[in-house]
Motif scaffolding. Structure first.
Motif, PDB file in Angstrom:
ATOM      1  N   TRP A 210       0.821  -1.210   0.000  1.00  0.00           N
ATOM      2  CA  TRP A 210       0.000   0.000   0.000  1.00  0.00           C
ATOM      3  C   TRP A 210       0.860   1.268   0.000  1.00  0.00           C
ATOM      4  CZ3 TRP A 210      -4.555   1.665  -1.172  1.00  0.00           C
ATOM      5  CH2 TRP A 210      -5.648   0.795  -1.168  1.00  0.00           C
TER       6      TRP A 210
ATOM      7  N   GLU B 218      -8.270   6.395  -7.536  1.00  0.00           N
ATOM      8  CA  GLU B 218      -9.120   5.478  -6.775  1.00  0.00           C
ATOM      9  C   GLU B 218      -9.496   4.242  -7.584  1.00  0.00           C
ATOM     10  OE1 GLU B 218     -13.327   5.431  -4.237  1.00  0.00           O
ATOM     11  OE2 GLU B 218     -12.810   7.157  -5.489  1.00  0.00           O
ATOM     12  N   ASN B 219      -9.916   4.424  -8.825  1.00  0.00           N
ATOM     13  CA  ASN B 219     -10.348   3.276  -9.631  1.00  0.00           C
ATOM     14  C   ASN B 219      -9.196   2.299  -9.897  1.00  0.00           C
ATOM     15  OD1 ASN B 219     -12.993   4.169  -9.775  1.00  0.00           O
ATOM     16  ND2 ASN B 219     -12.676   5.285 -11.694  1.00  0.00           N
TER      17      ASN B 219
ATOM     18  N   LYS C  20      -8.635   0.380  -6.816  1.00  0.00           N
ATOM     19  CA  LYS C  20      -9.746  -0.539  -6.579  1.00  0.00           C
ATOM     20  C   LYS C  20      -9.559  -1.828  -7.367  1.00  0.00           C
ATOM     21  CE  LYS C  20     -13.731  -1.783  -4.921  1.00  0.00           C
ATOM     22  NZ  LYS C  20     -13.883  -2.107  -3.491  1.00  0.00           N
TER      23      LYS C  20
ATOM     24  N   TYR D 102      -7.023  -3.738  -5.385  1.00  0.00           N
ATOM     25  CA  TYR D 102      -7.519  -4.144  -4.063  1.00  0.00           C
ATOM     26  C   TYR D 102      -9.047  -4.235  -4.114  1.00  0.00           C
ATOM     27  CZ  TYR D 102      -2.820  -2.694  -2.637  1.00  0.00           C
ATOM     28  OH  TYR D 102      -1.451  -2.546  -2.517  1.00  0.00           O
ATOM     29  N   PRO D 103      -9.585  -5.226  -4.821  1.00  0.00           N
ATOM     30  CA  PRO D 103     -11.036  -5.309  -5.054  1.00  0.00           C
ATOM     31  C   PRO D 103     -11.863  -5.504  -3.784  1.00  0.00           C
ATOM     32  CG  PRO D 103      -9.945  -7.327  -5.739  1.00  0.00           C
ATOM     33  CD  PRO D 103      -8.860  -6.344  -5.447  1.00  0.00           C
ATOM     34  N   ASN D 104     -11.245  -6.006  -2.727  1.00  0.00           N
ATOM     35  CA  ASN D 104     -11.996  -6.263  -1.497  1.00  0.00           C
ATOM     36  C   ASN D 104     -11.995  -5.073  -0.535  1.00  0.00           C
ATOM     37  OD1 ASN D 104     -12.615  -8.937  -2.282  1.00  0.00           O
ATOM     38  ND2 ASN D 104     -10.616  -9.651  -1.560  1.00  0.00           N
ATOM     39  N   ASN D 105     -11.317  -4.015  -0.927  1.00  0.00           N
ATOM     40  CA  ASN D 105     -11.267  -2.831  -0.076  1.00  0.00           C
ATOM     41  C   ASN D 105     -12.311  -1.816  -0.548  1.00  0.00           C
ATOM     42  OD1 ASN D 105     -10.502  -0.258   1.099  1.00  0.00           O
ATOM     43  ND2 ASN D 105      -8.568  -1.229   1.660  1.00  0.00           N
ATOM     44  N   ASN D 106     -13.264  -1.529   0.306  1.00  0.00           N
ATOM     45  CA  ASN D 106     -14.337  -0.595  -0.047  1.00  0.00           C
ATOM     46  C   ASN D 106     -14.106   0.811   0.503  1.00  0.00           C
ATOM     47  OD1 ASN D 106     -15.902  -2.601  -1.425  1.00  0.00           O
ATOM     48  ND2 ASN D 106     -16.528  -3.414   0.577  1.00  0.00           N
ATOM     49  N   HIS D 107     -12.916   1.056   0.977  1.00  0.00           N
ATOM     50  CA  HIS D 107     -12.613   2.351   1.580  1.00  0.00           C
ATOM     51  C   HIS D 107     -11.287   2.882   1.028  1.00  0.00           C
ATOM     52  CE1 HIS D 107     -15.874   1.546   4.442  1.00  0.00           C
ATOM     53  NE2 HIS D 107     -15.350   0.339   4.584  1.00  0.00           N
ATOM     54  N   ILE D 108     -11.200   2.947  -0.280  1.00  0.00           N
ATOM     55  CA  ILE D 108      -9.950   3.338  -0.938  1.00  0.00           C
ATOM     56  C   ILE D 108      -9.536   4.764  -0.562  1.00  0.00           C
ATOM     57  CG2 ILE D 108      -8.788   3.711  -3.138  1.00  0.00           C
ATOM     58  CD1 ILE D 108      -9.266   0.782  -2.568  1.00  0.00           C
ATOM     59  N   LYS D 109     -10.485   5.687  -0.556  1.00  0.00           N
ATOM     60  CA  LYS D 109     -10.146   7.073  -0.221  1.00  0.00           C
ATOM     61  C   LYS D 109      -9.618   7.194   1.210  1.00  0.00           C
ATOM     62  CE  LYS D 109     -13.108   9.538  -3.497  1.00  0.00           C
ATOM     63  NZ  LYS D 109     -14.230  10.489  -3.679  1.00  0.00           N
TER      64      LYS D 109
END
Length: 255
Positions: A187, A212-213, A216, A219-226
């Protein structure tokens, strides 16, 4: 630091690969130093040791040398893919020296510290054909373009020797990565790469959000990229790699 090879050392060798190995390894032994602690000489491991090429008696850091006749490129050929992945994810992975030369003169000599090696920069090659001697063997390449600038540390750049103190300072600035897990390092390095893709000294949080995209996808399982972006920016600020100027404004730090 003498940038010329000692060609007398290659007398008696006929194989181009042997000549290159003798000249480049001898050059490093005679001219390099340990970028980690500054010791004025590196020691060689015995030939064919499955560890590295050089080590420092003072700080015990190990270094593997990759050399190439020609220009420095972003893709470096390496050996077996599985072995490389096992090696760089172990606790004993070496630092890597990359050396390029033209005829008998060193053009570039840089180190990529071991903490910057992650599976993301190791590219898997297609298996060798069934007609090949090593049918099915899978090699790899190292994509150093995926390494942030802070992890590409030149001792010699375009035939110009870089000041030793600058080399040491830049290398030590990222020592904190050594204690991080592979996931956490991934990261941090991803956000560093995003920062470097912004071709300005100063940048904004919104400019980082533009990645962000891309993040994403990785890291497809992370819903809090920002949230993760903000967290890593704060961490990089605390480590002195970027400056925070308030109201979502940041500045890159020149090492």
């Amino acid at each position: 630091m003498n940038l010329e090879f000692n060609l007398k050392l290659a007398e008696g060798y006929k194989s181009n690969s042997q000549i290159a190995r003798v000249l480049t390894e001898s050059w490093v032994k005679e001219n390099s130093y340990c970028p980690n602690c500054g010791r004025l000489a590196l020691n060689e491991f015995e030939n064919n040791m499955p560890v590295a090429d050089f080590y420092c008696l003072e700080c015990k850091e190990e270094f593997e040398l990759k050399s190439k006749n020609g220009k420095l490129s972003s893709i470096i050929n390496d050996g077996a893919y599985d072995s490389m992945i096992t090696r760089i994810t172990s606790n004993t992975n070496p630092n890597f020296f990359f050396l390029t030369y033209d005829k008998n003169l060193v053009n570039n000599f840089l180190i990529i510290p071991k903490q910057f090696f992650t599976p993301a920069i190791i590219i898997k090659r297609k298996p060798l054909a069934e007609t090949a001697k090593r049918a099915g063997w899978v090699g790899c390449t190292i994509d150093i373009s995926k390494v942030p600038d802070s992890g590409r540390i030149f001792l010699v750049e375009n035939s110009i020797v870089v000041e030793k103190e600058k080399v040491h300072r830049k290398l030590k600035s990222t020592d904190f990565l050594k204690s991080k897990s592979l996931e956490k390092r991934g990261w941090i390095l991803d956000i560093l790469n995003c920062v470097e893709e912004i071709k300005k000294q100063s940048f904004t949080l919104d400019e980082l959000y533009a990645f962000e995209n891309n993040l994403k996808i990785k890291y497809p399982n992370n819903n809090h990229i920002k949230d993760k972006i903000r967290q890593q920016l704060q961490f990089l600020r605390d480590k002195g790699l970027i400056e925070f100027n308030g109201r979502g404004n940041y500045k890159k730090v020149t090492l």
